[in-house]
Design a protein around this motif. Structure first.
Motif, short mmCIF file in Angstrom:
data_model
loop_
_atom_site.label_atom_id
_atom_site.label_comp_id
_atom_site.label_asym_id
_atom_site.label_seq_id
_atom_site.Cartn_x
_atom_site.Cartn_y
_atom_site.Cartn_z
N MET A 1 0.80 -1.19 0.00
CA MET A 1 0.00 0.00 0.00
C MET A 1 0.85 1.27 0.00
N ARG A 2 2.07 1.20 0.50
CA ARG A 2 2.93 2.39 0.55
C ARG A 2 3.16 2.99 -0.82
N ASP A 3 3.18 2.16 -1.84
CA ASP A 3 3.61 2.63 -3.15
C ASP A 3 2.51 2.72 -4.19
N ARG A 4 1.26 2.50 -3.79
CA ARG A 4 0.19 2.54 -4.78
C ARG A 4 -1.15 2.81 -4.12
N VAL A 5 -2.10 3.20 -4.94
CA VAL A 5 -3.47 3.41 -4.46
C VAL A 5 -4.10 2.03 -4.25
N PRO A 6 -4.86 1.85 -3.19
CA PRO A 6 -5.47 0.55 -2.93
C PRO A 6 -6.37 0.08 -4.07
N GLY A 7 -6.27 -1.20 -4.43
CA GLY A 7 -7.13 -1.80 -5.44
C GLY A 7 -8.36 -2.43 -4.80
N ASP A 8 -9.22 -3.02 -5.62
CA ASP A 8 -10.46 -3.62 -5.12
C ASP A 8 -10.20 -4.68 -4.05
N GLU A 9 -9.22 -5.54 -4.27
CA GLU A 9 -8.91 -6.58 -3.28
C GLU A 9 -8.44 -5.97 -1.96
N ASP A 10 -7.65 -4.90 -2.07
CA ASP A 10 -7.18 -4.20 -0.86
C ASP A 10 -8.35 -3.61 -0.10
N VAL A 11 -9.27 -3.00 -0.83
CA VAL A 11 -10.43 -2.37 -0.20
C VAL A 11 -11.29 -3.42 0.50
N GLN A 12 -11.51 -4.54 -0.16
CA GLN A 12 -12.30 -5.61 0.44
C GLN A 12 -11.63 -6.16 1.70
N ALA A 13 -10.32 -6.35 1.65
CA ALA A 13 -9.58 -6.84 2.81
C ALA A 13 -9.66 -5.83 3.96
N LEU A 14 -9.55 -4.55 3.63
CA LEU A 14 -9.65 -3.50 4.65
C LEU A 14 -11.03 -3.51 5.31
N GLU A 15 -12.06 -3.64 4.51
CA GLU A 15 -13.42 -3.64 5.06
C GLU A 15 -13.66 -4.87 5.95
N ARG A 16 -13.14 -6.02 5.55
CA ARG A 16 -13.28 -7.23 6.38
C ARG A 16 -12.54 -7.04 7.71
N ALA A 17 -11.35 -6.48 7.64
CA ALA A 17 -10.57 -6.25 8.86
C ALA A 17 -11.26 -5.23 9.76
N LYS A 18 -11.80 -4.16 9.17
CA LYS A 18 -12.51 -3.15 9.95
C LYS A 18 -13.73 -3.76 10.64
N ASP A 19 -14.49 -4.56 9.91
CA ASP A 19 -15.68 -5.19 10.49
C ASP A 19 -15.31 -6.13 11.63
N ALA A 20 -14.26 -6.93 11.43
CA ALA A 20 -13.82 -7.85 12.48
C ALA A 20 -13.33 -7.07 13.71
N HIS A 21 -12.58 -6.01 13.47
CA HIS A 21 -12.10 -5.19 14.58
C HIS A 21 -13.27 -4.58 15.33
N ARG A 22 -14.24 -4.04 14.63
CA ARG A 22 -15.41 -3.43 15.27
C ARG A 22 -16.13 -4.45 16.17
N ASP A 23 -16.29 -5.66 15.66
CA ASP A 23 -16.95 -6.70 16.46
C ASP A 23 -16.16 -7.04 17.72
N ARG A 24 -14.85 -7.22 17.58
CA ARG A 24 -14.01 -7.53 18.75
C ARG A 24 -13.97 -6.36 19.72
N TRP A 25 -13.91 -5.14 19.20
CA TRP A 25 -13.87 -3.96 20.05
C TRP A 25 -15.16 -3.86 20.86
N SER A 26 -16.29 -4.11 20.24
CA SER A 26 -17.57 -4.07 20.95
C SER A 26 -17.59 -5.09 22.08
N GLU A 27 -17.09 -6.28 21.81
CA GLU A 27 -17.02 -7.32 22.84
C GLU A 27 -16.09 -6.89 23.97
N THR A 28 -14.97 -6.33 23.62
CA THR A 28 -13.99 -5.89 24.61
C THR A 28 -14.58 -4.85 25.54
N LEU A 29 -15.32 -3.90 24.97
CA LEU A 29 -15.92 -2.85 25.80
C LEU A 29 -16.89 -3.41 26.83
N MET A 30 -17.48 -4.55 26.54
CA MET A 30 -18.44 -5.14 27.47
C MET A 30 -17.77 -5.93 28.60
#
Length: 80
Positions: free
Chosen positions: A1-30
């Motif tokens: 990612m340092r050397d190029r604009v994110p492609g579709d696969e990068d965007v999909q991977a980022l969204e999956r990681a964000k969703d997983a993080h959000r779920d774990r973070w919500s659990e952690t807060l509880m």
């Protein structure tokens, strides 16, 4: 990612990681004690800032100085 604009696969991977993080973070807060939440919240904030940079770059509307390289470097600084 340092050397190029994110492609579709990068965007999909980022969204999956964000969703997983959000779920774990919500659990952690509880269930985690306040002594864990404080430091973890600072890390969560840093990750949120990096995510925002990446999304602005992806959408073609970065703020001044925001580049794929600066987002990658921000991500590295967000780690432990």
């Amino acid at each position: 990612m340092r050397d190029r604009v994110p492609g579709d696969e990068d965007v999909q991977a980022l969204e999956r990681a964000k969703d997983a993080h959000r779920d774990r973070w919500s659990e952690t807060l509880m269930i985690a004690p306040d002594t864990v939440i404080g430091p973890a919240n600072r890390l969560n904030d840093a990750l949120t800032r990096v995510y925002g940079k990446v999304k602005r770059i992806e959408q073609g509307s970065p703020r001044p100085g925001e580049t794929p390289r600066s987002a990658a470097e921000g991500n590295r600084r967000s780690g432990p």
